[in-house]
Motif scaffolding. Structure first.
Motif, PDB file in Angstrom:
ATOM      1  N   ALA A  22       0.495  -1.215   0.204  1.00 40.84           N
ATOM      2  CA  ALA A  22      -0.228  -0.242  -0.249  1.00 40.84           C
ATOM      3  C   ALA A  22       0.792   1.161   0.009  1.00 40.84           C
ATOM      4  N   GLN A  23       1.565   1.367  -1.015  1.00 49.05           N
ATOM      5  CA  GLN A  23       2.191   2.653  -1.174  1.00 49.05           C
ATOM      6  C   GLN A  23       1.639   3.814  -1.167  1.00 49.05           C
ATOM      7  N   ASP A  24       2.784   4.951  -0.645  1.00 51.42           N
ATOM      8  CA  ASP A  24       2.247   6.346  -0.781  1.00 51.42           C
ATOM      9  C   ASP A  24       0.968   6.906   0.467  1.00 51.42           C
ATOM     10  N   ARG A  25       0.701   5.580   1.372  1.00 54.63           N
ATOM     11  CA  ARG A  25      -0.403   5.675   1.769  1.00 54.63           C
ATOM     12  C   ARG A  25      -1.498   6.082   1.418  1.00 54.63           C
ATOM     13  N   ASN A  26      -1.820   4.917   0.612  1.00 55.08           N
ATOM     14  CA  ASN A  26      -3.450   5.319  -0.051  1.00 55.08           C
ATOM     15  C   ASN A  26      -4.071   3.645   0.555  1.00 55.08           C
ATOM     16  N   LEU A  27      -4.887   4.527   1.403  1.00 54.90           N
ATOM     17  CA  LEU A  27      -5.762   3.515   1.870  1.00 54.90           C
ATOM     18  C   LEU A  27      -5.955   2.265   0.681  1.00 54.90           C
ATOM     19  N   MET A  28      -5.813   1.011   1.346  1.00 55.59           N
ATOM     20  CA  MET A  28      -6.809  -0.296   0.207  1.00 55.59           C
ATOM     21  C   MET A  28      -7.572  -0.002   0.653  1.00 55.59           C
ATOM     22  N   LYS A  29      -9.032  -0.606  -0.300  1.00 57.34           N
ATOM     23  CA  LYS A  29     -10.582  -0.814  -0.047  1.00 57.34           C
ATOM     24  C   LYS A  29     -10.809  -1.872   0.914  1.00 57.34           C
ATOM     25  N   THR A  30     -12.039  -2.264   0.925  1.00 54.27           N
ATOM     26  CA  THR A  30     -12.604  -3.963   1.691  1.00 54.27           C
ATOM     27  C   THR A  30     -12.199  -4.708   0.219  1.00 54.27           C
ATOM     28  N   ASP A  31     -12.680  -4.435  -0.995  1.00 53.21           N
ATOM     29  CA  ASP A  31     -13.048  -5.334  -1.880  1.00 53.21           C
ATOM     30  C   ASP A  31     -11.259  -5.846  -2.049  1.00 53.21           C
ATOM     31  N   ASP A  32     -10.315  -4.725  -2.112  1.00 47.99           N
ATOM     32  CA  ASP A  32      -9.553  -4.988  -3.320  1.00 47.99           C
ATOM     33  C   ASP A  32      -8.522  -5.446  -2.472  1.00 47.99           C
ATOM     34  N   ILE A  33      -8.531  -6.063  -1.047  1.00 48.07           N
ATOM     35  CA  ILE A  33      -8.002  -6.496   0.348  1.00 48.07           C
ATOM     36  C   ILE A  33      -8.343  -8.057  -0.344  1.00 48.07           C
ATOM     37  N   VAL A  34      -9.631  -8.341  -0.230  1.00 48.14           N
ATOM     38  CA  VAL A  34     -10.073  -9.420  -0.502  1.00 48.14           C
ATOM     39  C   VAL A  34      -9.773  -9.980  -2.376  1.00 48.14           C
ATOM     40  N   ASN A  35     -10.551  -9.017  -2.925  1.00 51.89           N
ATOM     41  CA  ASN A  35      -9.485  -9.611  -4.385  1.00 51.89           C
ATOM     42  C   ASN A  35      -8.480 -10.273  -3.666  1.00 51.89           C
ATOM     43  N   GLN A  36      -7.216  -9.576  -3.226  1.00 53.35           N
ATOM     44  CA  GLN A  36      -5.779 -10.111  -3.296  1.00 53.35           C
ATOM     45  C   GLN A  36      -5.721 -10.864  -1.843  1.00 53.35           C
ATOM     46  N   LEU A  37      -6.424 -11.517  -1.189  1.00 50.78           N
ATOM     47  CA  LEU A  37      -6.813 -12.497  -0.383  1.00 50.78           C
ATOM     48  C   LEU A  37      -6.775 -13.751  -1.601  1.00 50.78           C
ATOM     49  N   ALA A  62       6.899 -25.035  -5.581  1.00 48.93           N
ATOM     50  CA  ALA A  62       6.722 -24.475  -4.379  1.00 48.93           C
ATOM     51  C   ALA A  62       6.032 -23.563  -4.687  1.00 48.93           C
ATOM     52  N   VAL A  63       4.880 -22.775  -4.590  1.00 42.62           N
ATOM     53  CA  VAL A  63       3.616 -21.737  -4.404  1.00 42.62           C
ATOM     54  C   VAL A  63       3.645 -20.794  -3.181  1.00 42.62           C
ATOM     55  N   GLU A  64       3.267 -19.633  -3.601  1.00 44.22           N
ATOM     56  CA  GLU A  64       3.534 -18.620  -2.527  1.00 44.22           C
ATOM     57  C   GLU A  64       1.891 -18.493  -2.109  1.00 44.22           C
ATOM     58  N   PRO A  65       1.527 -18.046  -0.922  1.00 40.90           N
ATOM     59  CA  PRO A  65       0.186 -18.348  -0.586  1.00 40.90           C
ATOM     60  C   PRO A  65      -0.473 -16.677  -0.858  1.00 40.90           C
ATOM     61  N   PRO A  66      -1.367 -16.263  -1.435  1.00 38.13           N
ATOM     62  CA  PRO A  66      -1.660 -14.578  -1.423  1.00 38.13           C
ATOM     63  C   PRO A  66      -1.690 -14.305  -0.091  1.00 38.13           C
ATOM     64  N   GLN A  67      -1.329 -13.277  -0.195  1.00 42.53           N
ATOM     65  CA  GLN A  67      -0.695 -12.065   0.927  1.00 42.53           C
ATOM     66  C   GLN A  67      -1.121 -10.510   0.441  1.00 42.53           C
ATOM     67  N   VAL A  68      -0.937  -9.928   1.918  1.00 43.42           N
ATOM     68  CA  VAL A  68      -1.436  -8.376   1.433  1.00 43.42           C
ATOM     69  C   VAL A  68      -0.482  -7.669   2.123  1.00 43.42           C
ATOM     70  N   THR A  69       0.202  -6.656   1.734  1.00 41.63           N
ATOM     71  CA  THR A  69       1.034  -6.196   3.102  1.00 41.63           C
ATOM     72  C   THR A  69       0.659  -4.317   3.572  1.00 41.63           C
ATOM     73  N   PHE A  70       0.367  -4.309   4.625  1.00 35.42           N
ATOM     74  CA  PHE A  70      -0.005  -2.991   5.056  1.00 35.42           C
ATOM     75  C   PHE A  70       0.990  -2.348   5.879  1.00 35.42           C
ATOM     76  N   ASP A  71       1.038  -0.548   5.141  1.00 37.73           N
ATOM     77  CA  ASP A  71       1.698  -0.082   6.174  1.00 37.73           C
ATOM     78  C   ASP A  71       0.851   0.508   7.010  1.00 37.73           C
ATOM     79  N   ILE A  72       1.170  -0.341   7.777  1.00 38.14           N
ATOM     80  CA  ILE A  72       1.034  -0.294   9.812  1.00 38.14           C
ATOM     81  C   ILE A  72       2.321   0.423   9.983  1.00 38.14           C
ATOM     82  N   ARG A  73       1.419   1.676  10.668  1.00 40.26           N
ATOM     83  CA  ARG A  73       2.048   2.095  11.613  1.00 40.26           C
ATOM     84  C   ARG A  73       1.992   2.447  12.837  1.00 40.26           C
ATOM     85  N   PHE A  74       2.968   2.408  13.841  1.00 41.52           N
ATOM     86  CA  PHE A  74       2.659   2.376  14.949  1.00 41.52           C
ATOM     87  C   PHE A  74       4.088   3.658  15.879  1.00 41.52           C
ATOM     88  N   LYS A  75       4.014   3.890  17.048  1.00 41.92           N
ATOM     89  CA  LYS A  75       4.903   4.482  17.434  1.00 41.92           C
ATOM     90  C   LYS A  75       5.708   4.119  17.216  1.00 41.92           C
TER      91      LYS A  75
END
Length: 179
Positions: A22-37, A62-75
């Motif tokens: 999720a580059q440039d801190r764009n919000l990944m919407k629910t439908d996009d997440i579902v499609n990726q997973l 081998a196969v790589e399972p579907p995955q989504v990387t999130f830019d979740i920021r922590f203090k």
């Protein structure tokens, strides 16, 4: 040297095509997440040494399972979310994981850090942050039985850790579909 460059080029291409960032801190919407997973697992090529004077050894399949990387920021040095965008992204993720398409699915929440600090400390921090994401998802209606947590520390960087930008991108959460 050419073999090394070719190997690194192929490795980077495979790595970056198997991860959605999720580059440039764009919000990944629910439908996009579902499609990726829900995507088909991608082939992952493992290379073997080539015998000198002989035919190349076959690549392992081998196969790589579907995955989504999130830019979740922590203090800093904390499991507390750093900003509203991270909270909003996790809310979208909770909606996606609660989708009927994932009624019997299981997911791994993988926490990752940069290389600042000791490896042992970063491993523990990545565990705590992955737990924080799991707890957030639990509080937002995702069933406990759907999730497992794993901290990877600094062991799987996707960017060089020698710049502030690279370190920031390595501090991430990856949701991987296991089943």
């Amino acid at each position: 040297m050419k073999k090394t460059i070719l190997f690194l080029s192929v490795f980077c291409m495979i790595l970056f095509t198997s991860v959605v960032y999720a580059q440039d801190r764009n919000l990944m919407k629910t439908d996009d997440i579902v499609n990726q997973l829900n995507a088909e697992p991608k082939p992952k090529v493992k290379f073997r040494a080539i015998k000198i004077g002989g035919a190349p050894a076959p690549a392992e399949k081998a196969v790589e399972p579907p995955q989504v990387t999130f830019d979740i920021r922590f203090k800093y040095d904390s499991t507390e979310l750093a900003d509203a965008m991270s909270k909003k992204q996790l809310q979208e993720l909770a909606k996606a994981l609660s989708n009927d398409a994932f009624a019997n699915a299981r997911f791994e929440i993988g926490g990752h850090t940069d290389s600042k600090g000791s490896a042992a400390y970063n491993m523990a921090l990545s565990d705590r942050r992955a737990d924080a994401v799991r707890n957030f998802l639990l509080d937002n209606g995702v069933a406990s039985s759907k999730m497992s947590v794993k901290g990877y520390g600094e062991t799987l960087p996707i960017y060089p850790n020698d710049t502030a930008e690279g370190r920031a991108k390595n501090r991430r959460v990856v949701i991987k579909r296991l089943k």
